[in-house]
Design a protein around this motif. Structure first.
Motif, PDB file in Angstrom:
ATOM      1  N   GLN A  43       0.842  -1.194   0.000  1.00 36.37           N
ATOM      2  CA  GLN A  43       0.000   0.000   0.000  1.00 36.37           C
ATOM      3  C   GLN A  43       0.878   1.245   0.000  1.00 36.37           C
ATOM      4  O   GLN A  43       2.011   1.219   0.498  1.00 36.37           O
ATOM      5  CB  GLN A  43      -0.906   0.040   1.237  1.00 36.37           C
ATOM      6  CG  GLN A  43      -2.081  -0.917   1.213  1.00 36.37           C
ATOM      7  CD  GLN A  43      -2.937  -0.727   2.452  1.00 36.37           C
ATOM      8  OE1 GLN A  43      -2.530  -1.084   3.554  1.00 36.37           O
ATOM      9  NE2 GLN A  43      -4.110  -0.145   2.284  1.00 36.37           N
ATOM     10  N   VAL A  44       0.316   2.330  -0.547  1.00 36.47           N
ATOM     11  CA  VAL A  44       1.047   3.592  -0.642  1.00 36.47           C
ATOM     12  C   VAL A  44       0.136   4.741  -0.234  1.00 36.47           C
ATOM     13  O   VAL A  44      -1.066   4.733  -0.529  1.00 36.47           O
ATOM     14  CB  VAL A  44       1.554   3.849  -2.080  1.00 36.47           C
ATOM     15  CG1 VAL A  44       2.369   5.138  -2.133  1.00 36.47           C
ATOM     16  CG2 VAL A  44       2.373   2.684  -2.577  1.00 36.47           C
ATOM     17  N   GLN A  45       0.718   5.737   0.395  1.00 39.14           N
ATOM     18  CA  GLN A  45      -0.016   6.947   0.748  1.00 39.14           C
ATOM     19  C   GLN A  45       0.940   8.138   0.700  1.00 39.14           C
ATOM     20  O   GLN A  45       2.109   8.022   1.094  1.00 39.14           O
ATOM     21  CB  GLN A  45      -0.597   6.809   2.155  1.00 39.14           C
ATOM     22  CG  GLN A  45      -1.460   7.969   2.611  1.00 39.14           C
ATOM     23  CD  GLN A  45      -1.997   7.713   4.015  1.00 39.14           C
ATOM     24  OE1 GLN A  45      -1.230   7.564   4.958  1.00 39.14           O
ATOM     25  NE2 GLN A  45      -3.313   7.621   4.136  1.00 39.14           N
ATOM     26  N   LEU A  46       0.449   9.271   0.202  1.00 39.37           N
ATOM     27  CA  LEU A  46       1.225  10.508   0.212  1.00 39.37           C
ATOM     28  C   LEU A  46       0.773  11.381   1.377  1.00 39.37           C
ATOM     29  O   LEU A  46      -0.427  11.547   1.606  1.00 39.37           O
ATOM     30  CB  LEU A  46       1.040  11.292  -1.085  1.00 39.37           C
ATOM     31  CG  LEU A  46       1.419  10.620  -2.406  1.00 39.37           C
ATOM     32  CD1 LEU A  46       1.317  11.634  -3.531  1.00 39.37           C
ATOM     33  CD2 LEU A  46       2.798  10.017  -2.344  1.00 39.37           C
ATOM     34  N   VAL A  47       1.734  11.936   2.081  1.00 35.69           N
ATOM     35  CA  VAL A  47       1.453  12.887   3.158  1.00 35.69           C
ATOM     36  C   VAL A  47       2.248  14.157   2.874  1.00 35.69           C
ATOM     37  O   VAL A  47       3.479  14.121   2.831  1.00 35.69           O
ATOM     38  CB  VAL A  47       1.829  12.322   4.538  1.00 35.69           C
ATOM     39  CG1 VAL A  47       1.555  13.363   5.624  1.00 35.69           C
ATOM     40  CG2 VAL A  47       1.049  11.043   4.825  1.00 35.69           C
ATOM     41  N   ILE A  48       1.550  15.258   2.644  1.00 32.56           N
ATOM     42  CA  ILE A  48       2.199  16.553   2.418  1.00 32.56           C
ATOM     43  C   ILE A  48       1.949  17.422   3.643  1.00 32.56           C
ATOM     44  O   ILE A  48       0.798  17.653   4.027  1.00 32.56           O
ATOM     45  CB  ILE A  48       1.671  17.237   1.150  1.00 32.56           C
ATOM     46  CG1 ILE A  48       2.050  16.417  -0.097  1.00 32.56           C
ATOM     47  CG2 ILE A  48       2.226  18.657   1.042  1.00 32.56           C
ATOM     48  CD1 ILE A  48       1.548  17.004  -1.385  1.00 32.56           C
ATOM     49  N   THR A  49       3.025  17.871   4.264  1.00 35.78           N
ATOM     50  CA  THR A  49       2.924  18.703   5.462  1.00 35.78           C
ATOM     51  C   THR A  49       3.418  20.104   5.153  1.00 35.78           C
ATOM     52  O   THR A  49       4.548  20.278   4.673  1.00 35.78           O
ATOM     53  CB  THR A  49       3.755  18.102   6.616  1.00 35.78           C
ATOM     54  OG1 THR A  49       3.348  16.745   6.841  1.00 35.78           O
ATOM     55  CG2 THR A  49       3.540  18.903   7.891  1.00 35.78           C
ATOM     56  N   GLU A  50       2.555  21.074   5.375  1.00 37.95           N
ATOM     57  CA  GLU A  50       2.907  22.487   5.197  1.00 37.95           C
ATOM     58  C   GLU A  50       3.299  23.063   6.555  1.00 37.95           C
ATOM     59  O   GLU A  50       2.584  22.889   7.547  1.00 37.95           O
ATOM     60  CB  GLU A  50       1.710  23.264   4.637  1.00 37.95           C
ATOM     61  CG  GLU A  50       1.187  22.750   3.313  1.00 37.95           C
ATOM     62  CD  GLU A  50       2.025  23.217   2.137  1.00 37.95           C
ATOM     63  OE1 GLU A  50       2.917  24.074   2.353  1.00 37.95           O
ATOM     64  OE2 GLU A  50       1.793  22.734   1.020  1.00 37.95           O
ATOM     65  N   TYR A  51       4.438  23.742   6.597  1.00 36.99           N
ATOM     66  CA  TYR A  51       4.926  24.346   7.831  1.00 36.99           C
ATOM     67  C   TYR A  51       4.889  25.873   7.719  1.00 36.99           C
ATOM     68  O   TYR A  51       5.059  26.435   6.640  1.00 36.99           O
ATOM     69  CB  TYR A  51       6.362  23.907   8.116  1.00 36.99           C
ATOM     70  CG  TYR A  51       6.514  22.419   8.319  1.00 36.99           C
ATOM     71  CD1 TYR A  51       6.297  21.833   9.559  1.00 36.99           C
ATOM     72  CD2 TYR A  51       6.888  21.600   7.252  1.00 36.99           C
ATOM     73  CE1 TYR A  51       6.442  20.467   9.752  1.00 36.99           C
ATOM     74  CE2 TYR A  51       7.033  20.229   7.424  1.00 36.99           C
ATOM     75  CZ  TYR A  51       6.810  19.667   8.675  1.00 36.99           C
ATOM     76  OH  TYR A  51       6.944  18.319   8.850  1.00 36.99           O
ATOM     77  N   ALA A  52       4.700  26.515   8.849  1.00 37.93           N
ATOM     78  CA  ALA A  52       4.638  27.971   8.844  1.00 37.93           C
ATOM     79  C   ALA A  52       6.012  28.604   8.655  1.00 37.93           C
ATOM     80  O   ALA A  52       6.130  29.685   8.072  1.00 37.93           O
ATOM     81  CB  ALA A  52       4.011  28.468  10.148  1.00 37.93           C
ATOM     82  N   ASP A  53       7.070  27.932   9.149  1.00 41.24           N
ATOM     83  CA  ASP A  53       8.382  28.573   9.187  1.00 41.24           C
ATOM     84  C   ASP A  53       9.448  27.849   8.365  1.00 41.24           C
ATOM     85  O   ASP A  53      10.628  28.176   8.467  1.00 41.24           O
ATOM     86  CB  ASP A  53       8.863  28.693  10.635  1.00 41.24           C
ATOM     87  CG  ASP A  53       8.915  27.347  11.348  1.00 41.24           C
ATOM     88  OD1 ASP A  53       8.445  26.350  10.758  1.00 41.24           O
ATOM     89  OD2 ASP A  53       9.416  27.296  12.477  1.00 41.24           O
ATOM     90  N   ARG A  54       9.077  26.861   7.562  1.00 40.76           N
ATOM     91  CA  ARG A  54      10.050  26.167   6.725  1.00 40.76           C
ATOM     92  C   ARG A  54       9.337  25.520   5.542  1.00 40.76           C
ATOM     93  O   ARG A  54       8.107  25.397   5.553  1.00 40.76           O
ATOM     94  CB  ARG A  54      10.839  25.130   7.517  1.00 40.76           C
ATOM     95  CG  ARG A  54      10.005  24.054   8.211  1.00 40.76           C
ATOM     96  CD  ARG A  54      10.891  23.268   9.165  1.00 40.76           C
ATOM     97  NE  ARG A  54      10.169  22.322   9.972  1.00 40.76           N
ATOM     98  CZ  ARG A  54      10.082  21.019   9.721  1.00 40.76           C
ATOM     99  NH1 ARG A  54      10.678  20.532   8.639  1.00 40.76           N
ATOM    100  NH2 ARG A  54       9.426  20.223  10.523  1.00 40.76           N
ATOM    101  N   PRO A  55      10.078  25.100   4.538  1.00 41.28           N
ATOM    102  CA  PRO A  55       9.434  24.541   3.342  1.00 41.28           C
ATOM    103  C   PRO A  55       8.639  23.276   3.654  1.00 41.28           C
ATOM    104  O   PRO A  55       8.932  22.545   4.605  1.00 41.28           O
ATOM    105  CB  PRO A  55      10.616  24.239   2.411  1.00 41.28           C
ATOM    106  CG  PRO A  55      11.709  25.126   2.881  1.00 41.28           C
ATOM    107  CD  PRO A  55      11.536  25.240   4.351  1.00 41.28           C
ATOM    108  N   SER A  56       7.634  23.015   2.849  1.00 42.85           N
ATOM    109  CA  SER A  56       6.773  21.851   3.047  1.00 42.85           C
ATOM    110  C   SER A  56       7.531  20.564   2.726  1.00 42.85           C
ATOM    111  O   SER A  56       8.543  20.550   2.033  1.00 42.85           O
ATOM    112  CB  SER A  56       5.519  21.960   2.191  1.00 42.85           C
ATOM    113  OG  SER A  56       5.845  22.173   0.838  1.00 42.85           O
TER     114      SER A  56
END
Length: 407
Positions: free
Chosen positions: A325-338
């Protein structure tokens, strides 16, 4: 398929009734104003498709009419947004499902492992089916990892013959049973709906319950059950119910018109968000069957500039040896690149360096996304092997893409 309406006059009347209902909704009236007649399947394919927002608007307007009879409410949303309610008559249309799909019989002892809370309908859907089958039913609901041993021993002691649940919920249970050496020799049927089959179950079931075979249902909370799958069918192929008119467009997107005479949801060309194609099923049923190709999530913007084609990326990773199985997780941060994480549940026979191999595959494949950026900034991409993917705690469903925001 082309003479569906002439063969089922009540279905034609149902489609016309739904069209009249949608025209009565002020926010939707204009888009259906040019539909002059529904006399054939050819007329129906010119009706605009419905999407979730359209359905929610229609249901809110039609609620007083739905509440005039005995109805069942289901939930759409509820984890990240307000629940949306829809309606189905008592019995949840499962008599039609039972006519086509004989997963259970009167001699079965069935464990219903779908969660019963928060209005999620699958638990009650399968309870209605078990009632039609006349079997013994155990309404288990969801269980935690610490309870696996107790309940698995009970299943063995009570000689449970069937168990049902979301595949992502069932997989850890059977994986645990395999790890501790517990057997369920009487288990013959594993029922699933709510998401695609988890291939990890193909690894564990032969060791835990060698006589068990999978039985699946496909649909959504807006359309209810659209199609059925038996042990003789390919895992991604479904046989539509007689009352569900399925259309696959030139873009491969599936839309469903629910032609149930007593239907309360106006599912007129409702677009599920899945892609599909017509095939011949390996089970030998002569009529065409629907292969579901998965969600069409489209593209998501990463770091404000680069577009990632979610379907293409997950598809190319899923095809790699050792990947379950595969899943993408994209995390956006306030003070650094995602950050983009690729989470992988490996098969038991996966190579120890699977994460590294997948990373190299992503970097060397044209996926319509930011692979060139990953070469410039290797820290933007993380590939991790995990025991389980991020899932909805209430329903057990696993999305292809998870987007997070960290302050």
């Amino acid at each position: 398929m082309s003479d569906f309406f002439s063969a089922m006059p009540l279905a034609q009347d149902t489609a016309r009734r739904m069209l009249a209902q949608l025209r009565s909704v002020p926010a939707l009236a204009e888009r259906y104003a040019d539909v002059l007649a529904l006399d054939s399947l050819g007329d129906l394919v010119h009706v605009p498709v419905m999407r979730k927002d359209d359905m929610n608007v229609a249901l809110e307007h039609l609620r007083p009419r739905a509440l005039q009879g005995a109805t069942w409410t289901f939930q759409s949303g509820g984890s990240t947004g307000m629940p949306k309610l829809g309606y189905a008559p008592t019995g949840l249309y499962m008599d039609e499902v039972f006519e086509q799909w004989k997963a259970l019989g009167p001699d079965d002892v069935f464990v219903n492992g779908w969660g019963a809370g928060k209005l999620w309908g699958a638990h009650y859907l399968m309870a209605a089916y078990a009632d039609l089958a006349g079997c013994t039913g155990l309404g288990l609901g969801s269980i935690t990892k610490g309870e696996y041993d107790f309940w698995l021993e009970l299943f063995a002691d009570r000689r449970v013959t069937a168990i049902g649940g979301t595949p992502s919920v069932l997989r850890p249970i059977f994986a645990h049973a395999r790890a501790v050496g517990l057997k369920l020799p009487d288990l013959r049927a594993v029922l699933w709906l709510g998401e695609g089959w988890n291939p990890g179950l193909d690894d564990d079931l032969p060791a835990v319950a060698p006589n068990a075979r999978r039985w699946g249902l496909y649909g959504s909370t807006e359309t209810w059950v659209v199609g059925t799958n038996t042990p003789q069918c390919a895992v991604d192929v479904w046989h539509p119910l007689p009352s569900q008119l399925v259309h696959v467009g030139p873009d491969q997107l599936i839309d469903v018109t629910s032609l149930k005479p007593h239907g309360l949801n106006p599912a007129l060309r409702y677009q599920t968000g899945d892609a599909g194609e017509w095939v011949r099923c390996t089970c030998g049923v002569p009529s065409r069957a629907l292969r579901v190709l998965g969600r069409r999530n489209g593209e998501v913007k990463f770091r404000g500039v680069h577009f990632v084609n979610v379907d293409a990326l997950i598809g190319t990773i899923t095809g790699q040896p050792g990947v379950a199985q595969v899943q993408l997780v994209i995390t956006e941060y306030a003070d650094r690149p995602s950050l983009m994480e690729v989470l992988i549940v490996p098969r038991r026979d996966a190579a120890p360096d699977l994460a590294g191999r997948v990373r190299e595959h992503i970097l060397g494949t044209e996926i319509g996304g930011p692979n060139t950026m990953f070469h410039r900034d290797p820290d933007a991409l993380v590939v991790r092997l995990v025991d389980a993917l991020v899932h909805n705690e209430r329903t057990g469903k696993v999305p292809d893409l998870v987007e997070r925001y960290e302050p």
